[in-house]
Scaffold this motif. Structure first.
Motif, PDB file in Angstrom:
ATOM      1  N   PRO A 136       0.837  -1.210   0.000  1.00  0.00           N
ATOM      2  CA  PRO A 136       0.000   0.000   0.000  1.00  0.00           C
ATOM      3  C   PRO A 136       0.873   1.261   0.000  1.00  0.00           C
ATOM      4  O   PRO A 136       2.007   1.238   0.491  1.00  0.00           O
ATOM      5  CB  PRO A 136      -0.792  -0.118   1.303  1.00  0.00           C
ATOM      6  N   LEU A 137       0.339   2.333  -0.559  1.00  0.00           N
ATOM      7  CA  LEU A 137       1.095   3.587  -0.600  1.00  0.00           C
ATOM      8  C   LEU A 137       1.510   4.044   0.802  1.00  0.00           C
ATOM      9  O   LEU A 137       2.585   4.623   0.968  1.00  0.00           O
ATOM     10  CB  LEU A 137       0.293   4.676  -1.311  1.00  0.00           C
ATOM     11  N   LYS A 138       0.696   3.779   1.793  1.00  0.00           N
ATOM     12  CA  LYS A 138       1.023   4.144   3.190  1.00  0.00           C
ATOM     13  C   LYS A 138       2.330   3.484   3.613  1.00  0.00           C
ATOM     14  O   LYS A 138       3.147   4.083   4.315  1.00  0.00           O
ATOM     15  CB  LYS A 138      -0.127   3.723   4.115  1.00  0.00           C
ATOM     16  N   CYS A 139       2.544   2.255   3.188  1.00  0.00           N
ATOM     17  CA  CYS A 139       3.769   1.532   3.532  1.00  0.00           C
ATOM     18  C   CYS A 139       4.981   2.203   2.874  1.00  0.00           C
ATOM     19  O   CYS A 139       6.043   2.343   3.496  1.00  0.00           O
ATOM     20  CB  CYS A 139       3.644   0.077   3.091  1.00  0.00           C
ATOM     21  N   ILE A 140       4.817   2.617   1.639  1.00  0.00           N
ATOM     22  CA  ILE A 140       5.906   3.316   0.942  1.00  0.00           C
ATOM     23  C   ILE A 140       6.228   4.619   1.661  1.00  0.00           C
ATOM     24  O   ILE A 140       7.389   4.933   1.911  1.00  0.00           O
ATOM     25  CB  ILE A 140       5.537   3.555  -0.543  1.00  0.00           C
ATOM     26  N   TRP A 141       5.185   5.345   2.018  1.00  0.00           N
ATOM     27  CA  TRP A 141       5.361   6.605   2.752  1.00  0.00           C
ATOM     28  C   TRP A 141       6.070   6.361   4.084  1.00  0.00           C
ATOM     29  O   TRP A 141       6.992   7.092   4.448  1.00  0.00           O
ATOM     30  CB  TRP A 141       4.002   7.253   2.965  1.00  0.00           C
ATOM     31  N   ASP A 142       5.675   5.306   4.797  1.00  0.00           N
ATOM     32  CA  ASP A 142       6.319   4.970   6.075  1.00  0.00           C
ATOM     33  C   ASP A 142       7.800   4.674   5.865  1.00  0.00           C
ATOM     34  O   ASP A 142       8.648   5.104   6.650  1.00  0.00           O
ATOM     35  CB  ASP A 142       5.635   3.779   6.746  1.00  0.00           C
ATOM     36  N   TRP A 143       8.133   3.916   4.800  1.00  0.00           N
ATOM     37  CA  TRP A 143       9.541   3.610   4.526  1.00  0.00           C
ATOM     38  C   TRP A 143      10.328   4.889   4.229  1.00  0.00           C
ATOM     39  O   TRP A 143      11.438   5.061   4.714  1.00  0.00           O
ATOM     40  CB  TRP A 143       9.673   2.605   3.381  1.00  0.00           C
ATOM     41  N   VAL A 144       9.749   5.789   3.446  1.00  0.00           N
ATOM     42  CA  VAL A 144      10.434   7.052   3.142  1.00  0.00           C
ATOM     43  C   VAL A 144      10.723   7.801   4.437  1.00  0.00           C
ATOM     44  O   VAL A 144      11.849   8.263   4.669  1.00  0.00           O
ATOM     45  CB  VAL A 144       9.603   7.913   2.159  1.00  0.00           C
TER      46      VAL A 144
END
Length: 196
Positions: A136-144
């Motif tokens: 999910p995009l939220k996961c990508i945002w969290d990684w960033v």
């Protein structure tokens, strides 16, 4: 190089046994766990022999990747992992080609193991165990956020994003994204394409 060394160890169960013993002798806390991860051998009796010797020496659990060293993209031998589990009294963990929560549950059921180990599946989708089929995009945002906060080196930061975005981008988009060479370029790309 690492694969070659690992291939030698499956052919040298006494050496693995000695390595486990040496680690056990250096650790005073008996609750400290010692584990090994192996691949199966073409001669399956040698795999069972290696596992039994490791168990007898005090290994806490064994993770089994259900392919031989020579096998790369062939199907995983889950039946072999099941046989290993049936021959051990210590926990056995199944590994190999698990890319979704459903596959993890299926492999666990098929093999009767004490758990599953996932590598590439989690790199591609860190939210897999939460039931997501793709990152999910939220996961990508969290990684960033995590990577920037911790000062993660660019190569690691970018590589993890490449894995995570593989299923959610087209081949053309992946080519462009994978060629980015700076954190600012990655952040600009994510902002422009995903509003992150």
């Amino acid at each position: 190089m690492a694969e070659g060394y690992g291939a030698c160890l499956i052919n040298k169960p006494e050496l693995v046994q000695d390595m486990v013993k040496q680690v056990r002798n250096q650790v005073e806390n008996p609750r400290f766990s010692v584990s090994i991860k192996i691949r199966i051998h073409d001669d399956f009796t040698r795999t069972i022999d290696l596992c039994r010797k490791a168990e007898a020496t005090g290994v806490s659990w064994i993770t089994v990747h259900g392919r031989t060293v020579e096998e790369r993209h062939q199907p995983v031998h889950y039946d072999a992992i099941k046989i290993i589990k049936e021959n051990m009294s210590i926990p056995v963990i199944a590994n190999g080609d698990i890319r979704s929560l459903k596959e993890a549950e299926n492999v666990w059921q098929i093999t009767g193991t004490d758990g599953v180990m996932v590598a590439r599946g989690l790199l591609a989708n860190p939210a897999m165990f939460a039931g997501y089929e793709e990152t999910p995009l939220k996961c990508i945002w969290d990684w960033v956020d995590i990577a920037l906060e911790l000062g993660t080196p660019f190569m690691c930061f970018h590589q993890h994003l490449m894995y995570m975005m593989e299923k959610i981008t087209s081949k053309q988009e992946r080519r462009v994204f994978n060629a980015l060479s700076s954190t600012s370029a990655v952040l600009d790309y994510l902002t422009d394409h995903y509003g992150i």
